[in-house]
Design a protein around this motif. Structure first.
Motif, PDB file in Angstrom:
ATOM      1  N   GLY A 260      41.974  50.818  30.245  1.00 40.83           N
ATOM      2  CA  GLY A 260      43.410  51.051  30.171  1.00 40.83           C
ATOM      3  C   GLY A 260      44.084  51.218  31.526  1.00 40.83           C
ATOM      4  O   GLY A 260      45.239  51.612  31.596  1.00 40.83           O
ATOM      5  N   THR A 261      43.366  50.883  32.604  1.00 43.96           N
ATOM      6  CA  THR A 261      43.955  51.015  33.941  1.00 43.96           C
ATOM      7  C   THR A 261      44.629  49.732  34.413  1.00 43.96           C
ATOM      8  O   THR A 261      45.387  49.767  35.379  1.00 43.96           O
ATOM      9  N   VAL A 262      44.331  48.617  33.758  1.00 40.37           N
ATOM     10  CA  VAL A 262      44.929  47.326  34.094  1.00 40.37           C
ATOM     11  C   VAL A 262      45.419  46.693  32.794  1.00 40.37           C
ATOM     12  O   VAL A 262      44.654  46.594  31.835  1.00 40.37           O
ATOM     13  N   PRO A 263      46.682  46.263  32.747  1.00 44.94           N
ATOM     14  CA  PRO A 263      47.182  45.618  31.529  1.00 44.94           C
ATOM     15  C   PRO A 263      46.501  44.265  31.300  1.00 44.94           C
ATOM     16  O   PRO A 263      46.144  43.579  32.260  1.00 44.94           O
ATOM     17  N   PRO A 264      46.339  43.882  30.041  1.00 47.62           N
ATOM     18  CA  PRO A 264      45.791  42.551  29.751  1.00 47.62           C
ATOM     19  C   PRO A 264      46.825  41.474  30.054  1.00 47.62           C
ATOM     20  O   PRO A 264      47.998  41.763  30.287  1.00 47.62           O
ATOM     21  N   LEU A 265      46.372  40.227  30.047  1.00 43.99           N
ATOM     22  CA  LEU A 265      47.255  39.074  30.223  1.00 43.99           C
ATOM     23  C   LEU A 265      47.352  38.335  28.889  1.00 43.99           C
ATOM     24  O   LEU A 265      46.342  38.139  28.211  1.00 43.99           O
ATOM     25  N   ASP A 266      48.564  37.913  28.535  1.00 46.39           N
ATOM     26  CA  ASP A 266      48.794  37.283  27.238  1.00 46.39           C
ATOM     27  C   ASP A 266      48.356  35.821  27.158  1.00 46.39           C
ATOM     28  O   ASP A 266      48.144  35.313  26.066  1.00 46.39           O
TER      29      ASP A 266
ATOM     30  N   ARG B 149      62.374  36.497  44.633  1.00 43.36           N
ATOM     31  CA  ARG B 149      61.504  37.086  45.643  1.00 43.36           C
ATOM     32  C   ARG B 149      60.203  36.296  45.747  1.00 43.36           C
ATOM     33  O   ARG B 149      59.778  35.654  44.791  1.00 43.36           O
ATOM     34  N   ALA B 150      59.575  36.401  46.920  1.00 40.97           N
ATOM     35  CA  ALA B 150      58.222  35.872  47.085  1.00 40.97           C
ATOM     36  C   ALA B 150      57.255  36.874  46.467  1.00 40.97           C
ATOM     37  O   ALA B 150      57.463  38.085  46.526  1.00 40.97           O
ATOM     38  N   ALA B 151      56.183  36.368  45.874  1.00 38.83           N
ATOM     39  CA  ALA B 151      55.169  37.224  45.260  1.00 38.83           C
ATOM     40  C   ALA B 151      53.807  36.571  45.430  1.00 38.83           C
ATOM     41  O   ALA B 151      53.708  35.358  45.637  1.00 38.83           O
ATOM     42  N   ILE B 152      52.768  37.382  45.319  1.00 40.70           N
ATOM     43  CA  ILE B 152      51.410  36.860  45.379  1.00 40.70           C
ATOM     44  C   ILE B 152      50.694  37.224  44.081  1.00 40.70           C
ATOM     45  O   ILE B 152      50.903  38.312  43.527  1.00 40.70           O
ATOM     46  N   VAL B 153      49.907  36.298  43.575  1.00 34.43           N
ATOM     47  CA  VAL B 153      49.155  36.527  42.339  1.00 34.43           C
ATOM     48  C   VAL B 153      47.996  37.475  42.650  1.00 34.43           C
ATOM     49  O   VAL B 153      47.139  37.167  43.478  1.00 34.43           O
ATOM     50  N   THR B 154      47.984  38.635  41.981  1.00 36.19           N
ATOM     51  CA  THR B 154      46.921  39.612  42.191  1.00 36.19           C
ATOM     52  C   THR B 154      45.853  39.544  41.104  1.00 36.19           C
ATOM     53  O   THR B 154      44.769  40.101  41.278  1.00 36.19           O
ATOM     54  N   ALA B 155      46.146  38.884  39.986  1.00 34.81           N
ATOM     55  CA  ALA B 155      45.144  38.656  38.936  1.00 34.81           C
ATOM     56  C   ALA B 155      45.611  37.528  38.039  1.00 34.81           C
ATOM     57  O   ALA B 155      46.800  37.402  37.737  1.00 34.81           O
ATOM     58  N   ASP B 156      44.661  36.707  37.622  1.00 37.00           N
ATOM     59  CA  ASP B 156      44.896  35.669  36.620  1.00 37.00           C
ATOM     60  C   ASP B 156      43.818  35.836  35.555  1.00 37.00           C
ATOM     61  O   ASP B 156      42.980  36.728  35.659  1.00 37.00           O
ATOM     62  N   VAL B 157      43.803  34.981  34.530  1.00 39.02           N
ATOM     63  CA  VAL B 157      42.847  35.172  33.430  1.00 39.02           C
ATOM     64  C   VAL B 157      41.393  35.058  33.884  1.00 39.02           C
ATOM     65  O   VAL B 157      40.517  35.652  33.272  1.00 39.02           O
ATOM     66  N   ARG B 158      41.142  34.337  34.963  1.00 36.10           N
ATOM     67  CA  ARG B 158      39.764  34.176  35.438  1.00 36.10           C
ATOM     68  C   ARG B 158      39.317  35.337  36.329  1.00 36.10           C
ATOM     69  O   ARG B 158      38.133  35.573  36.482  1.00 36.10           O
ATOM     70  N   THR B 159      40.273  36.066  36.937  1.00 37.68           N
ATOM     71  CA  THR B 159      39.905  37.121  37.880  1.00 37.68           C
ATOM     72  C   THR B 159      40.205  38.527  37.369  1.00 37.68           C
ATOM     73  O   THR B 159      39.875  39.504  38.039  1.00 37.68           O
ATOM     74  N   LEU B 160      40.818  38.641  36.205  1.00 35.48           N
ATOM     75  CA  LEU B 160      41.154  39.948  35.653  1.00 35.48           C
ATOM     76  C   LEU B 160      39.877  40.696  35.291  1.00 35.48           C
ATOM     77  O   LEU B 160      39.009  40.163  34.598  1.00 35.48           O
ATOM     78  N   ASP B 161      39.739  41.913  35.765  1.00 37.95           N
ATOM     79  CA  ASP B 161      38.544  42.718  35.502  1.00 37.95           C
ATOM     80  C   ASP B 161      38.597  43.273  34.076  1.00 37.95           C
ATOM     81  O   ASP B 161      39.431  44.132  33.777  1.00 37.95           O
ATOM     82  N   PRO B 162      37.711  42.812  33.190  1.00 39.75           N
ATOM     83  CA  PRO B 162      37.759  43.285  31.799  1.00 39.75           C
ATOM     84  C   PRO B 162      37.475  44.780  31.674  1.00 39.75           C
ATOM     85  O   PRO B 162      37.940  45.428  30.747  1.00 39.75           O
ATOM     86  N   ARG B 163      36.725  45.346  32.623  1.00 36.74           N
ATOM     87  CA  ARG B 163      36.454  46.789  32.573  1.00 36.74           C
ATOM     88  C   ARG B 163      37.735  47.585  32.794  1.00 36.74           C
ATOM     89  O   ARG B 163      37.931  48.630  32.175  1.00 36.74           O
ATOM     90  N   GLY B 164      38.597  47.098  33.686  1.00 32.94           N
ATOM     91  CA  GLY B 164      39.877  47.766  33.903  1.00 32.94           C
ATOM     92  C   GLY B 164      40.772  47.690  32.682  1.00 32.94           C
ATOM     93  O   GLY B 164      41.466  48.647  32.344  1.00 32.94           O
TER      94      GLY B 164
END
Length: 96
Positions: free
Chosen positions: A42-48, A23-38
């Motif tokens: 616990g509302t946004v999963p971390p990135l490994d 499927r086609a997908a769009i990046v909604t968050a990467d390590v530079r744009t991930l909101d640490p407050r989220g």
């Protein structure tokens, strides 16, 4: 993989369930744009890693798509039908 994923880029995603459809997908968050407050709330999963992303995966039909979180990059491997991503991973679309 030498190019890091960035917010808003279109990628391919191979499903981890069912028929593993590509499927086609769009990046909604990467390590530079991930909101640490989220992440802290616990509302946004971390990135490994810097090659893991959150995606919005586009699908045909009424639903239109679904989110996938902390998706790793997949190194395409040779298969009988050509290049293929492993299930549950994202990759760059082929150049045409």
């Amino acid at each position: 993989m030498n190019q890091q994923p960035t917010l808003g880029r279109i990628v391919h995603y191979r499903g981890k369930e069912g028929l593993h459809a590509l499927r086609a997908a769009i990046v909604t968050a990467d390590v530079r744009t991930l909101d640490p407050r989220g992440v802290e709330a616990g509302t946004v999963p971390p990135l490994d890693s810097e090659y893991h992303v959150h995606l919005w995966v586009f699908t045909p039909g009424e639903a239109g798509g679904f989110p996938e979180f902390n998706v790793p990059s997949g190194e395409p491997h040779e298969h009988q039908s050509g290049q293929e991503l492993p299930p549950g991973t994202w990759g760059w679309p082929p150049r045409v």
